[in-house]
Design a protein around this motif. Structure first.
Motif, PDB file in Angstrom:
ATOM      1  N   GLU A   3       1.856   4.117 -15.133  1.00  0.00           N
ATOM      2  CA  GLU A   3       2.649   4.976 -14.247  1.00  0.00           C
ATOM      3  C   GLU A   3       1.830   6.179 -13.785  1.00  0.00           C
ATOM      4  O   GLU A   3       1.941   6.602 -12.636  1.00  0.00           O
ATOM      5  N   LEU A   4       1.006   6.716 -14.675  1.00  0.00           N
ATOM      6  CA  LEU A   4       0.142   7.847 -14.297  1.00  0.00           C
ATOM      7  C   LEU A   4      -0.880   7.430 -13.244  1.00  0.00           C
ATOM      8  O   LEU A   4      -1.185   8.196 -12.326  1.00  0.00           O
ATOM      9  N   ASP A   5      -1.410   6.213 -13.361  1.00  0.00           N
ATOM     10  CA  ASP A   5      -2.346   5.691 -12.358  1.00  0.00           C
ATOM     11  C   ASP A   5      -1.669   5.596 -10.995  1.00  0.00           C
ATOM     12  O   ASP A   5      -2.244   5.973  -9.976  1.00  0.00           O
ATOM     13  N   VAL A   6      -0.458   5.075 -10.986  1.00  0.00           N
ATOM     14  CA  VAL A   6       0.280   4.924  -9.728  1.00  0.00           C
ATOM     15  C   VAL A   6       0.527   6.289  -9.101  1.00  0.00           C
ATOM     16  O   VAL A   6       0.350   6.473  -7.895  1.00  0.00           O
ATOM     17  N   SER A   8      -1.267   9.035  -9.597  1.00  0.00           N
ATOM     18  CA  SER A   8      -2.564   9.541  -9.161  1.00  0.00           C
ATOM     19  C   SER A   8      -2.984   8.897  -7.843  1.00  0.00           C
ATOM     20  O   SER A   8      -3.470   9.577  -6.930  1.00  0.00           O
ATOM     21  N   ALA A   9      -2.805   7.586  -7.735  1.00  0.00           N
ATOM     22  CA  ALA A   9      -3.150   6.891  -6.493  1.00  0.00           C
ATOM     23  C   ALA A   9      -2.290   7.394  -5.339  1.00  0.00           C
ATOM     24  O   ALA A   9      -2.797   7.645  -4.242  1.00  0.00           O
ATOM     25  N   SER A  10      -1.005   7.560  -5.581  1.00  0.00           N
ATOM     26  CA  SER A  10      -0.110   8.091  -4.543  1.00  0.00           C
ATOM     27  C   SER A  10      -0.578   9.459  -4.074  1.00  0.00           C
ATOM     28  O   SER A  10      -0.619   9.738  -2.875  1.00  0.00           O
ATOM     29  N   ASP A  11      -0.937  10.308  -5.026  1.00  0.00           N
ATOM     30  CA  ASP A  11      -1.414  11.648  -4.689  1.00  0.00           C
ATOM     31  C   ASP A  11      -2.683  11.583  -3.842  1.00  0.00           C
ATOM     32  O   ASP A  11      -2.807  12.289  -2.835  1.00  0.00           O
ATOM     33  N   GLN A  12      -3.625  10.738  -4.240  1.00  0.00           N
ATOM     34  CA  GLN A  12      -4.892  10.643  -3.507  1.00  0.00           C
ATOM     35  C   GLN A  12      -4.724   9.988  -2.139  1.00  0.00           C
ATOM     36  O   GLN A  12      -5.418  10.349  -1.188  1.00  0.00           O
ATOM     37  N   LEU A  13      -3.808   9.020  -2.042  1.00  0.00           N
ATOM     38  CA  LEU A  13      -3.589   8.327  -0.768  1.00  0.00           C
ATOM     39  C   LEU A  13      -2.747   9.151   0.200  1.00  0.00           C
ATOM     40  O   LEU A  13      -2.809   8.944   1.409  1.00  0.00           O
ATOM     41  N   GLY A  14      -1.935  10.042  -0.336  1.00  0.00           N
ATOM     42  CA  GLY A  14      -1.104  10.882   0.518  1.00  0.00           C
ATOM     43  C   GLY A  14       0.229  10.253   0.890  1.00  0.00           C
ATOM     44  O   GLY A  14       0.910  10.714   1.800  1.00  0.00           O
ATOM     45  N   PHE A  15       0.619   9.193   0.185  1.00  0.00           N
ATOM     46  CA  PHE A  15       1.945   8.595   0.378  1.00  0.00           C
ATOM     47  C   PHE A  15       2.374   7.955  -0.939  1.00  0.00           C
ATOM     48  O   PHE A  15       1.552   7.602  -1.773  1.00  0.00           O
ATOM     49  N   LEU A  16       3.675   7.849  -1.113  1.00  0.00           N
ATOM     50  CA  LEU A  16       4.237   7.289  -2.333  1.00  0.00           C
ATOM     51  C   LEU A  16       4.099   5.772  -2.302  1.00  0.00           C
ATOM     52  O   LEU A  16       4.498   5.122  -1.343  1.00  0.00           O
ATOM     53  N   PHE A  21       5.139  -2.488  -5.205  1.00  0.00           N
ATOM     54  CA  PHE A  21       3.738  -2.547  -5.631  1.00  0.00           C
ATOM     55  C   PHE A  21       3.604  -2.052  -7.063  1.00  0.00           C
ATOM     56  O   PHE A  21       3.020  -2.725  -7.908  1.00  0.00           O
ATOM     57  N   SER A  22       4.138  -0.874  -7.341  1.00  0.00           N
ATOM     58  CA  SER A  22       3.873  -0.225  -8.623  1.00  0.00           C
ATOM     59  C   SER A  22       4.486  -0.971  -9.804  1.00  0.00           C
ATOM     60  O   SER A  22       3.825  -1.145 -10.832  1.00  0.00           O
ATOM     61  N   ALA A  23       5.711  -1.433  -9.699  1.00  0.00           N
ATOM     62  CA  ALA A  23       6.347  -2.117 -10.831  1.00  0.00           C
ATOM     63  C   ALA A  23       5.580  -3.377 -11.235  1.00  0.00           C
ATOM     64  O   ALA A  23       5.280  -3.554 -12.422  1.00  0.00           O
ATOM     65  N   PRO A  24       5.222  -4.270 -10.298  1.00  0.00           N
ATOM     66  CA  PRO A  24       4.439  -5.449 -10.707  1.00  0.00           C
ATOM     67  C   PRO A  24       3.064  -5.095 -11.272  1.00  0.00           C
ATOM     68  O   PRO A  24       2.592  -5.742 -12.208  1.00  0.00           O
ATOM     69  N   MET A  25       2.420  -4.068 -10.725  1.00  0.00           N
ATOM     70  CA  MET A  25       1.089  -3.701 -11.221  1.00  0.00           C
ATOM     71  C   MET A  25       1.171  -3.105 -12.620  1.00  0.00           C
ATOM     72  O   MET A  25       0.296  -3.346 -13.444  1.00  0.00           O
ATOM     73  N   ILE A  26       2.212  -2.344 -12.901  1.00  0.00           N
ATOM     74  CA  ILE A  26       2.380  -1.755 -14.227  1.00  0.00           C
ATOM     75  C   ILE A  26       2.682  -2.843 -15.256  1.00  0.00           C
ATOM     76  O   ILE A  26       2.169  -2.822 -16.368  1.00  0.00           O
ATOM     77  N   SER A  27       3.475  -3.845 -14.866  1.00  0.00           N
ATOM     78  CA  SER A  27       3.870  -4.879 -15.822  1.00  0.00           C
ATOM     79  C   SER A  27       2.933  -6.079 -15.854  1.00  0.00           C
ATOM     80  O   SER A  27       3.097  -6.955 -16.692  1.00  0.00           O
TER      81      SER A  27
END
Length: 130
Positions: A3-6, A8-16, A21-27
């Protein structure tokens, strides 16, 4: 990704990043077998750096072809490279599908997988959908 990676990526990309995407990648667990390969351009983004770098590369590729960003780009983000100059994308809204943008960037991306989980299963099996 965690969740922290997601976040961080959102922050760096500039959009949520959407939950589709995030739920499947986390699991998804260990995706090291399908991650970015430093020996060639291709693979699924499994880290924050992969995701940010692939997004930047996709923008550069579009600009090389069109000299300005295509109108629809703000609706998508890159999740993988196909190894041949194309990019797998997802929509920034909660649409679950995975799209492919061929290297020519002439038409809008086309759906190649119904969702990220199915896409990852195909890739784990050694096939990148086209």
């Amino acid at each position: 990704m965690t969740e922290l990676d997601v976040q961080s990526a959102s922050d760096q990309l500039g959009f949520l990043l959407p939950k589709t995407f995030s739920a499947p990648m986390i699991s998804a667990g260990d995706l090291s077998a399908v991650g970015m390969n430093p020996d060639f351009e291709g693979g699924v983004c499994t880290t924050v750096d992969d995701l940010v770098g692939t997004q930047e590369a996709a923008v550069e590729a579009a600009l090389c072809v069109h000299e300005e960003m295509v109108e629809w780009w703000d609706e998508y983000f890159a999740i993988a490279q196909d190894g041949g100059g194309g990019y797998y994308l997802m929509r920034r809204d909660e649409s679950p599908e995975v799209y492919l943008m061929d290297s020519d960037w002439c038409e809008e991306p086309r759906v190649v997988s119904p969702n990220l989980t199915a896409f990852l299963e195909e890739v784990k099996g050694g096939e990148y959908p086209d």
